[in-house]
Design a protein around this motif. Structure first.
Motif, PDB file in Angstrom:
ATOM      1  N   GLY A 114       0.818  -1.210   0.000  1.00 37.94           N
ATOM      2  CA  GLY A 114       0.000   0.000   0.000  1.00 37.94           C
ATOM      3  C   GLY A 114       0.846   1.252   0.000  1.00 37.94           C
ATOM      4  N   GLY A 115       1.973   1.212   0.740  1.00 35.29           N
ATOM      5  CA  GLY A 115       2.883   2.350   0.739  1.00 35.29           C
ATOM      6  C   GLY A 115       3.519   2.579  -0.616  1.00 35.29           C
ATOM      7  N   VAL A 116       3.893   1.481  -1.288  1.00 36.39           N
ATOM      8  CA  VAL A 116       4.461   1.617  -2.637  1.00 36.39           C
ATOM      9  C   VAL A 116       3.449   2.272  -3.576  1.00 36.39           C
ATOM     10  CG1 VAL A 116       5.298   0.334  -4.645  1.00 36.39           C
ATOM     11  CG2 VAL A 116       6.045  -0.311  -2.353  1.00 36.39           C
ATOM     12  N   LEU A 117       2.190   1.825  -3.487  1.00 38.27           N
ATOM     13  CA  LEU A 117       1.148   2.409  -4.336  1.00 38.27           C
ATOM     14  C   LEU A 117       0.936   3.888  -4.018  1.00 38.27           C
ATOM     15  CD1 LEU A 117      -1.024   1.906  -6.491  1.00 38.27           C
ATOM     16  CD2 LEU A 117      -2.590   1.249  -4.654  1.00 38.27           C
ATOM     17  N   ALA A 118       0.962   4.235  -2.719  1.00 32.81           N
ATOM     18  CA  ALA A 118       0.772   5.640  -2.342  1.00 32.81           C
ATOM     19  C   ALA A 118       1.919   6.510  -2.845  1.00 32.81           C
ATOM     20  CB  ALA A 118       0.657   5.750  -0.817  1.00 32.81           C
ATOM     21  N   VAL A 119       3.149   5.986  -2.776  1.00 32.08           N
ATOM     22  CA  VAL A 119       4.290   6.753  -3.287  1.00 32.08           C
ATOM     23  C   VAL A 119       4.154   6.985  -4.789  1.00 32.08           C
ATOM     24  CG1 VAL A 119       6.769   6.641  -3.713  1.00 32.08           C
ATOM     25  CG2 VAL A 119       5.861   6.052  -1.462  1.00 32.08           C
ATOM     26  N   ILE A 120       3.691   5.962  -5.524  1.00 33.75           N
ATOM     27  CA  ILE A 120       3.511   6.118  -6.975  1.00 33.75           C
ATOM     28  C   ILE A 120       2.446   7.175  -7.269  1.00 33.75           C
ATOM     29  CG2 ILE A 120       2.755   4.942  -9.067  1.00 33.75           C
ATOM     30  CD1 ILE A 120       3.995   2.389  -7.943  1.00 33.75           C
ATOM     31  N   ILE A 121       1.311   7.075  -6.550  1.00 30.63           N
ATOM     32  CA  ILE A 121       0.228   8.038  -6.792  1.00 30.63           C
ATOM     33  C   ILE A 121       0.687   9.452  -6.439  1.00 30.63           C
ATOM     34  CG2 ILE A 121      -2.068   8.741  -6.036  1.00 30.63           C
ATOM     35  CD1 ILE A 121      -2.730   5.785  -5.660  1.00 30.63           C
ATOM     36  N   GLY A 122       1.354   9.598  -5.284  1.00 30.78           N
ATOM     37  CA  GLY A 122       1.836  10.923  -4.895  1.00 30.78           C
ATOM     38  C   GLY A 122       2.875  11.460  -5.852  1.00 30.78           C
ATOM     39  N   ASP A 139      -4.125  22.196  -1.555  1.00 29.24           N
ATOM     40  CA  ASP A 139      -3.909  21.649  -2.898  1.00 29.24           C
ATOM     41  C   ASP A 139      -2.426  21.385  -3.153  1.00 29.24           C
ATOM     42  OD1 ASP A 139      -6.598  21.739  -3.367  1.00 29.24           O
ATOM     43  OD2 ASP A 139      -6.548  23.674  -4.397  1.00 29.24           O
ATOM     44  N   GLU A 140      -1.562  22.259  -2.637  1.00 33.50           N
ATOM     45  CA  GLU A 140      -0.127  22.073  -2.848  1.00 33.50           C
ATOM     46  C   GLU A 140       0.433  20.907  -2.048  1.00 33.50           C
ATOM     47  OE1 GLU A 140       1.572  25.772  -1.778  1.00 33.50           O
ATOM     48  OE2 GLU A 140       0.944  26.814  -3.618  1.00 33.50           O
ATOM     49  N   ASP A 141      -0.180  20.629  -0.879  1.00 30.58           N
ATOM     50  CA  ASP A 141       0.354  19.593   0.010  1.00 30.58           C
ATOM     51  C   ASP A 141      -0.163  18.199  -0.288  1.00 30.58           C
ATOM     52  OD1 ASP A 141       1.765  21.528   1.279  1.00 30.58           O
ATOM     53  OD2 ASP A 141       0.334  21.798   2.926  1.00 30.58           O
ATOM     54  N   ASP A 142      -1.143  18.040  -1.176  1.00 26.81           N
ATOM     55  CA  ASP A 142      -1.743  16.726  -1.418  1.00 26.81           C
ATOM     56  C   ASP A 142      -0.715  15.706  -1.876  1.00 26.81           C
ATOM     57  OD1 ASP A 142      -4.197  17.442  -0.578  1.00 26.81           O
ATOM     58  OD2 ASP A 142      -5.028  17.850  -2.567  1.00 26.81           O
ATOM     59  N   GLY A 143       0.054  16.035  -2.895  1.00 29.35           N
ATOM     60  CA  GLY A 143       1.025  15.077  -3.429  1.00 29.35           C
ATOM     61  C   GLY A 143       2.123  14.762  -2.444  1.00 29.35           C
ATOM     62  N   VAL A 144       2.658  15.770  -1.764  1.00 28.94           N
ATOM     63  CA  VAL A 144       3.730  15.555  -0.786  1.00 28.94           C
ATOM     64  C   VAL A 144       3.235  14.696   0.367  1.00 28.94           C
ATOM     65  CG1 VAL A 144       5.321  16.680   0.798  1.00 28.94           C
ATOM     66  CG2 VAL A 144       4.830  17.718  -1.425  1.00 28.94           C
ATOM     67  N   GLY A 145       2.042  14.977   0.872  1.00 23.83           N
ATOM     68  CA  GLY A 145       1.505  14.188   1.979  1.00 23.83           C
ATOM     69  C   GLY A 145       1.315  12.726   1.606  1.00 23.83           C
ATOM     70  N   THR A 146       0.865  12.468   0.379  1.00 23.18           N
ATOM     71  CA  THR A 146       0.689  11.087  -0.058  1.00 23.18           C
ATOM     72  C   THR A 146       2.017  10.356  -0.134  1.00 23.18           C
ATOM     73  OG1 THR A 146      -1.239  11.772  -1.355  1.00 23.18           O
ATOM     74  CG2 THR A 146      -0.274   9.635  -1.865  1.00 23.18           C
ATOM     75  N   VAL A 147       3.045  11.026  -0.641  1.00 23.58           N
ATOM     76  CA  VAL A 147       4.370  10.398  -0.724  1.00 23.58           C
ATOM     77  C   VAL A 147       4.923  10.124   0.667  1.00 23.58           C
ATOM     78  CG1 VAL A 147       6.756  10.754  -1.450  1.00 23.58           C
ATOM     79  CG2 VAL A 147       4.888  11.389  -2.985  1.00 23.58           C
ATOM     80  N   VAL A 148       4.773  11.077   1.594  1.00 22.34           N
ATOM     81  CA  VAL A 148       5.286  10.884   2.955  1.00 22.34           C
ATOM     82  C   VAL A 148       4.558   9.733   3.648  1.00 22.34           C
ATOM     83  CG1 VAL A 148       5.471  11.945   5.234  1.00 22.34           C
ATOM     84  CG2 VAL A 148       6.067  13.255   3.191  1.00 22.34           C
ATOM     85  N   ALA A 149       3.226   9.696   3.516  1.00 23.19           N
ATOM     86  CA  ALA A 149       2.471   8.606   4.137  1.00 23.19           C
ATOM     87  C   ALA A 149       2.857   7.258   3.539  1.00 23.19           C
ATOM     88  CB  ALA A 149       0.968   8.851   3.972  1.00 23.19           C
ATOM     89  N   GLY A 150       3.035   7.206   2.218  1.00 24.61           N
ATOM     90  CA  GLY A 150       3.454   5.963   1.580  1.00 24.61           C
ATOM     91  C   GLY A 150       4.825   5.518   2.048  1.00 24.61           C
ATOM     92  N   GLY A 151       5.768   6.467   2.166  1.00 27.82           N
ATOM     93  CA  GLY A 151       7.098   6.119   2.656  1.00 27.82           C
ATOM     94  C   GLY A 151       7.073   5.591   4.075  1.00 27.82           C
ATOM     95  N   ALA A 152       6.233   6.183   4.923  1.00 24.05           N
ATOM     96  CA  ALA A 152       6.115   5.697   6.300  1.00 24.05           C
ATOM     97  C   ALA A 152       5.555   4.276   6.335  1.00 24.05           C
ATOM     98  CB  ALA A 152       5.231   6.646   7.114  1.00 24.05           C
ATOM     99  N   SER A 153       4.573   3.991   5.480  1.00 23.31           N
ATOM    100  CA  SER A 153       4.012   2.635   5.413  1.00 23.31           C
ATOM    101  C   SER A 153       5.061   1.632   4.956  1.00 23.31           C
ATOM    102  CB  SER A 153       2.810   2.603   4.477  1.00 23.31           C
ATOM    103  OG  SER A 153       1.757   3.400   4.970  1.00 23.31           O
ATOM    104  N   ILE A 154       5.897   2.020   3.996  1.00 25.22           N
ATOM    105  CA  ILE A 154       6.941   1.111   3.503  1.00 25.22           C
ATOM    106  C   ILE A 154       7.939   0.809   4.614  1.00 25.22           C
ATOM    107  CG2 ILE A 154       8.882   0.930   1.913  1.00 25.22           C
ATOM    108  CD1 ILE A 154       7.242   2.529  -0.105  1.00 25.22           C
ATOM    109  N   VAL A 155       8.410   1.856   5.302  1.00 30.69           N
ATOM    110  CA  VAL A 155       9.402   1.653   6.364  1.00 30.69           C
ATOM    111  C   VAL A 155       8.809   0.827   7.505  1.00 30.69           C
ATOM    112  CG1 VAL A 155      10.812   2.823   8.086  1.00 30.69           C
ATOM    113  CG2 VAL A 155      10.662   3.738   5.775  1.00 30.69           C
ATOM    114  N   GLY A 156       7.584   1.165   7.926  1.00 31.27           N
ATOM    115  CA  GLY A 156       6.965   0.406   9.009  1.00 31.27           C
ATOM    116  C   GLY A 156       6.712  -1.041   8.635  1.00 31.27           C
ATOM    117  N   GLY A 157       6.241  -1.284   7.409  1.00 32.42           N
ATOM    118  CA  GLY A 157       6.013  -2.656   6.966  1.00 32.42           C
ATOM    119  C   GLY A 157       7.294  -3.469   6.931  1.00 32.42           C
ATOM    120  N   LEU A 158       8.373  -2.868   6.413  1.00 32.23           N
ATOM    121  CA  LEU A 158       9.660  -3.579   6.374  1.00 32.23           C
ATOM    122  C   LEU A 158      10.165  -3.877   7.782  1.00 32.23           C
ATOM    123  CD1 LEU A 158      11.561  -1.768   3.479  1.00 32.23           C
ATOM    124  CD2 LEU A 158      10.711  -4.116   3.498  1.00 32.23           C
TER     125      LEU A 158
END
Length: 218
Positions: A37-45, A98-117
């Motif tokens: 899910g984090g990988v997908l969020a990083v791609i979308i962001g 509107d400016e923070d949407d993409g950055v927030g998605t990438v940060v949340a995705g990265g956190a999910s990746i690190v936590g999952g690993l």
């Protein structure tokens, strides 16, 4: 003390180890889903950020009907026959979100990746140790011997080899309450773990392991 109490404690320990293994495996499965899910969020962001970069530069001042607003401007818009009023702070807040949407998605995705690993690595570390602990021969040392019935004669226990009757072997017999079958089982376990060692060394290792297990669970 009830003679069945050590056996009940051994069974409780095995149940606890099994429950811990199940919980760790469930957390590992959840971590795998979180990772993907984090990988997908990083791609979308990332796609959203790329689109923002390719589009026309966003205004740094909120606009109302194509005109820049000032701090005392009230923007009134009509949608479906209804009037909506927005102040300068309201429009500025929308612009920042509107400016923070993409950055927030990438940060949340990265956190999910690190936590999952992290959870996956912890599960890979703990599972083999729980498996070895559940199969340790020390958990079976204090199990009471079954009472022989009148119709079935107990199988004779073969005596240990003459050369094995040493000080260490007598110490091992003392630790297992004189049960030569238990002592031989502990020695066989060490032989499987260290096939190249001689019998005296295996007896010493069996004593060390038994004392360590009892100290750890005392």
């Amino acid at each position: 003390m009830n003679e069945l109490e050590p056996y009940e404690l051994s069974v409780g320990r095995r149940v606890a180890l099994t429950a811990a293994s199940v919980v760790i495996n469930l957390l590992a499965v959840a971590a795998i889903f979180a990772f993907f899910g984090g990988v997908l969020a990083v791609i979308i962001g990332g796609v959203a950020l790329a689109q923002e970069d390719s589009d026309a530069p966003e205004p740094t001042v909120p606009m109302c009907d194509g005109e820049p607003m000032t701090t005392d401007t009230l923007c009134i818009t009509f949608q479906n026959g209804k009037a909506f009023k927005q102040t300068y702070p309201d429009k500025m807040r929308e612009l920042q979100e509107d400016e923070d949407d993409g950055v927030g998605t990438v940060v949340a995705g990265g956190a999910s990746i690190v936590g999952g690993l992290a959870v996956i690595m912890v599960a890979r570390y703990l599972n083999p140790r729980i498996d070895r602990a559940s199969k340790s021969p020390a958990a079976e040392v204090d199990r009471p011997a079954p009472t022989p019935s009148s119709s079935a004669r107990p199988m004779p226990v073969p005596p240990p080899p003459v050369e094995a009757v040493s000080h260490d072997y007598r110490a091992l017999l003392t630790l297992v309450m004189g049960s030569s079958s238990t002592a031989e089982r502990l020695i066989d376990y060490e032989r499987r773990m260290f096939p190249g060692l001689d019998r005296q060394t295996l007896i010493a290792k069996a004593i060390d392991r038994l004392l360590w297990e009892r100290q750890r669970h005392s």
